[in-house]
Design a protein around this motif. Sequence first.
Motif, PDB file in Angstrom:
ATOM      1  N   ARG A 139       7.882 -11.291   5.144  1.00  0.00           N
ATOM      2  CA  ARG A 139       8.916 -10.017   5.333  1.00  0.00           C
ATOM      3  C   ARG A 139       7.841  -8.793   5.461  1.00  0.00           C
ATOM      4  O   ARG A 139       7.089  -8.438   4.405  1.00  0.00           O
ATOM      5  N   LEU A 140       8.045  -8.082   6.517  1.00  0.00           N
ATOM      6  CA  LEU A 140       7.126  -6.875   6.909  1.00  0.00           C
ATOM      7  C   LEU A 140       7.805  -5.698   6.480  1.00  0.00           C
ATOM      8  O   LEU A 140       9.289  -5.725   6.654  1.00  0.00           O
ATOM      9  N   TYR A 141       7.433  -4.731   6.021  1.00  0.00           N
ATOM     10  CA  TYR A 141       8.076  -3.496   5.879  1.00  0.00           C
ATOM     11  C   TYR A 141       7.162  -2.388   6.224  1.00  0.00           C
ATOM     12  O   TYR A 141       5.840  -2.348   5.618  1.00  0.00           O
ATOM     13  N   PHE A 142       7.737  -1.018   6.179  1.00  0.00           N
ATOM     14  CA  PHE A 142       7.047   0.221   6.123  1.00  0.00           C
ATOM     15  C   PHE A 142       7.872   1.242   6.290  1.00  0.00           C
ATOM     16  O   PHE A 142       8.968   1.250   6.645  1.00  0.00           O
TER      17      PHE A 142
ATOM     18  N   ASP B 267      11.754   8.819   4.869  1.00  0.00           N
ATOM     19  CA  ASP B 267      12.061   7.859   5.954  1.00  0.00           C
ATOM     20  C   ASP B 267      12.811   6.834   5.432  1.00  0.00           C
ATOM     21  O   ASP B 267      12.358   6.200   4.413  1.00  0.00           O
ATOM     22  N   PRO B 268      13.759   6.088   6.043  1.00  0.00           N
ATOM     23  CA  PRO B 268      14.215   4.626   5.696  1.00  0.00           C
ATOM     24  C   PRO B 268      13.084   3.724   5.873  1.00  0.00           C
ATOM     25  O   PRO B 268      12.046   3.822   6.623  1.00  0.00           O
ATOM     26  N   LEU B 269      13.281   2.652   5.068  1.00  0.00           N
ATOM     27  CA  LEU B 269      12.305   1.675   5.098  1.00  0.00           C
ATOM     28  C   LEU B 269      12.698   0.717   6.636  1.00  0.00           C
ATOM     29  O   LEU B 269      13.856   0.324   6.429  1.00  0.00           O
ATOM     30  N   SER B 270      11.838   0.494   7.241  1.00  0.00           N
ATOM     31  CA  SER B 270      12.042  -0.507   8.132  1.00  0.00           C
ATOM     32  C   SER B 270      11.312  -1.861   7.890  1.00  0.00           C
ATOM     33  O   SER B 270      10.168  -1.891   7.373  1.00  0.00           O
ATOM     34  N   GLU B 271      12.094  -3.044   7.974  1.00  0.00           N
ATOM     35  CA  GLU B 271      11.484  -4.138   7.948  1.00  0.00           C
ATOM     36  C   GLU B 271      11.863  -5.473   8.837  1.00  0.00           C
ATOM     37  O   GLU B 271      12.789  -5.332   9.591  1.00  0.00           O
ATOM     38  N   LYS B 272      11.140  -6.420   8.752  1.00  0.00           N
ATOM     39  CA  LYS B 272      11.355  -7.480   9.501  1.00  0.00           C
ATOM     40  C   LYS B 272      10.996  -8.927   8.915  1.00  0.00           C
ATOM     41  O   LYS B 272       9.832  -8.975   8.496  1.00  0.00           O
ATOM     42  N   THR B 273      11.858  -9.902   8.800  1.00  0.00           N
ATOM     43  CA  THR B 273      11.435 -11.147   8.398  1.00  0.00           C
ATOM     44  C   THR B 273      10.921 -12.076   9.644  1.00  0.00           C
ATOM     45  O   THR B 273      12.264 -12.532  10.311  1.00  0.00           O
ATOM     46  N   TYR B 274      10.036 -12.936   9.337  1.00  0.00           N
ATOM     47  CA  TYR B 274       9.810 -13.929  10.527  1.00  0.00           C
ATOM     48  C   TYR B 274       8.710 -14.951  10.073  1.00  0.00           C
ATOM     49  O   TYR B 274       8.225 -14.511   9.124  1.00  0.00           O
TER      50      TYR B 274
ATOM     51  N   THR C  32       0.796  -1.143  -0.021  1.00  0.00           N
ATOM     52  CA  THR C  32      -0.029  -0.015   0.137  1.00  0.00           C
ATOM     53  C   THR C  32       0.832   1.454   0.133  1.00  0.00           C
ATOM     54  O   THR C  32       1.832   1.439   0.882  1.00  0.00           O
ATOM     55  N   VAL C  33       0.625   2.382  -0.829  1.00  0.00           N
ATOM     56  CA  VAL C  33       1.356   3.493  -0.878  1.00  0.00           C
ATOM     57  C   VAL C  33       0.480   4.676  -1.049  1.00  0.00           C
ATOM     58  O   VAL C  33      -0.593   4.834  -1.533  1.00  0.00           O
ATOM     59  N   ASP C  34       0.802   5.625  -0.141  1.00  0.00           N
ATOM     60  CA  ASP C  34      -0.346   6.851   0.090  1.00  0.00           C
ATOM     61  C   ASP C  34       0.855   7.935  -0.836  1.00  0.00           C
ATOM     62  O   ASP C  34       1.928   8.245  -0.203  1.00  0.00           O
ATOM     63  N   ASP C  35       0.270   8.115  -1.780  1.00  0.00           N
ATOM     64  CA  ASP C  35       1.174   9.408  -2.680  1.00  0.00           C
ATOM     65  C   ASP C  35       1.386  10.539  -2.151  1.00  0.00           C
ATOM     66  O   ASP C  35       2.346  11.546  -2.448  1.00  0.00           O
ATOM     67  N   ARG C  36       0.615  11.061  -0.969  1.00  0.00           N
ATOM     68  CA  ARG C  36       0.454  12.502  -0.486  1.00  0.00           C
ATOM     69  C   ARG C  36       1.675  12.453   0.072  1.00  0.00           C
ATOM     70  O   ARG C  36       2.467  13.733   0.400  1.00  0.00           O
ATOM     71  N   ASP C  37       2.190  11.668   1.059  1.00  0.00           N
ATOM     72  CA  ASP C  37       3.282  11.680   2.133  1.00  0.00           C
ATOM     73  C   ASP C  37       4.240  10.684   1.821  1.00  0.00           C
ATOM     74  O   ASP C  37       5.197  10.474   2.579  1.00  0.00           O
ATOM     75  N   GLY C  38       3.910   9.583   1.075  1.00  0.00           N
ATOM     76  CA  GLY C  38       5.139   8.720   0.967  1.00  0.00           C
ATOM     77  C   GLY C  38       4.668   7.182   1.710  1.00  0.00           C
ATOM     78  O   GLY C  38       5.704   6.593   1.834  1.00  0.00           O
ATOM     79  N   TYR C  39       3.799   7.311   2.545  1.00  0.00           N
ATOM     80  CA  TYR C  39       3.613   6.486   3.497  1.00  0.00           C
ATOM     81  C   TYR C  39       3.320   5.046   2.686  1.00  0.00           C
ATOM     82  O   TYR C  39       2.865   4.923   1.857  1.00  0.00           O
ATOM     83  N   THR C  40       4.156   4.182   3.153  1.00  0.00           N
ATOM     84  CA  THR C  40       4.486   2.787   2.551  1.00  0.00           C
ATOM     85  C   THR C  40       4.145   1.531   3.573  1.00  0.00           C
ATOM     86  O   THR C  40       4.832   1.690   4.541  1.00  0.00           O
ATOM     87  N   GLU C  41       3.229   0.581   3.392  1.00  0.00           N
ATOM     88  CA  GLU C  41       3.664  -0.558   4.184  1.00  0.00           C
ATOM     89  C   GLU C  41       3.226  -1.706   3.354  1.00  0.00           C
ATOM     90  O   GLU C  41       2.465  -1.544   2.216  1.00  0.00           O
ATOM     91  N   GLY C  42       3.583  -2.959   3.550  1.00  0.00           N
ATOM     92  CA  GLY C  42       3.400  -4.314   2.850  1.00  0.00           C
ATOM     93  C   GLY C  42       3.976  -5.366   3.351  1.00  0.00           C
ATOM     94  O   GLY C  42       4.649  -5.437   4.405  1.00  0.00           O
ATOM     95  N   ALA C  43       3.913  -6.447   2.616  1.00  0.00           N
ATOM     96  CA  ALA C  43       4.233  -7.762   3.132  1.00  0.00           C
ATOM     97  C   ALA C  43       4.759  -8.516   1.954  1.00  0.00           C
ATOM     98  O   ALA C  43       4.208  -8.415   0.987  1.00  0.00           O
ATOM     99  N   ASP C  44       5.911  -9.238   1.845  1.00  0.00           N
ATOM    100  CA  ASP C  44       6.348 -10.383   0.738  1.00  0.00           C
ATOM    101  C   ASP C  44       6.130 -11.796   1.660  1.00  0.00           C
ATOM    102  O   ASP C  44       6.793 -11.809   2.585  1.00  0.00           O
ATOM    103  N   VAL C  45       5.435 -12.597   1.071  1.00  0.00           N
ATOM    104  CA  VAL C  45       5.169 -13.700   1.654  1.00  0.00           C
ATOM    105  C   VAL C  45       5.680 -14.948   0.795  1.00  0.00           C
ATOM    106  O   VAL C  45       5.484 -15.134  -0.366  1.00  0.00           O
ATOM    107  N   LYS C  46       6.565 -15.697   1.556  1.00  0.00           N
ATOM    108  CA  LYS C  46       7.149 -16.810   0.940  1.00  0.00           C
ATOM    109  C   LYS C  46       7.108 -18.046   1.961  1.00  0.00           C
ATOM    110  O   LYS C  46       7.796 -18.105   2.756  1.00  0.00           O
TER     111      LYS C  46
END
Length: 243
Positions: free
Chosen positions: A106-109, A115-122, A87-101
Amino acid sequence: MIRKILIFAIVFPSFLPLLAEKPKYQYFGKAYDLNTGKYIYSDNHKEYYNNGKHTHSEIQYKDANGKVFGSKHIEFDQNSEVPTFKTVDDRDGYTEGADVKGKSVRLYFKRKKEDPLSEKTYTPKSPAVMDGGFDYFVRNNWEPLSRGERMSFHFIAPVQLDDYKFAVLKIKDGEWKGRQALYLRLEIDNFLLKQVVKPFLLVYDVQTRRILQFEGLSNINDENGKSLKVKIVYDYPKDVLEP
């Protein structure tokens, strides 16, 4: 003829959308401020299918004037309840999502474009649900929910890089604009957090098991970056509600 089409696609790749698949269903939801009733935005869905299976959706978010301000791409073909999405909000660049394998996620936002991308895989605990996968959790557990069983699961929140225990249960059987409906409450399954996180109220169509109405915190933020409290009413074409 096929050879000409392939050559055309290779030489003029920008024309590939002309050959792209078409959505099977299109519908939208209108979001209103839960306190004032003011119309705020709409989420506009396009659902794509392959051999009768819902593979993915494309969603555009439009403000009250009809201007597109954000988008979501979500894939259901690998895991309908824990889908890959962005999901991306073009107004301020807010981004969140997940890659499922497989069982790994892998979570990220990031809250702002700079801002730098924060992420975590678990590997989340089971059963797990994420984003639009909640609709499929409801559909896949329709019978026990209809009987009044309380269903618990781990709701994955990319913006928190974590998951939280939630539960969903029936409020009542009823009607919604003349259609038979199942009324549900979604709540955090933690005594302390339940005091500060209000439950979500949802209405599902009995015939198609489609969501008809949603009340609670939105995944869309206001101009200050805070989640909106909304009531979303969904509008489907006849071929969706009467397949």
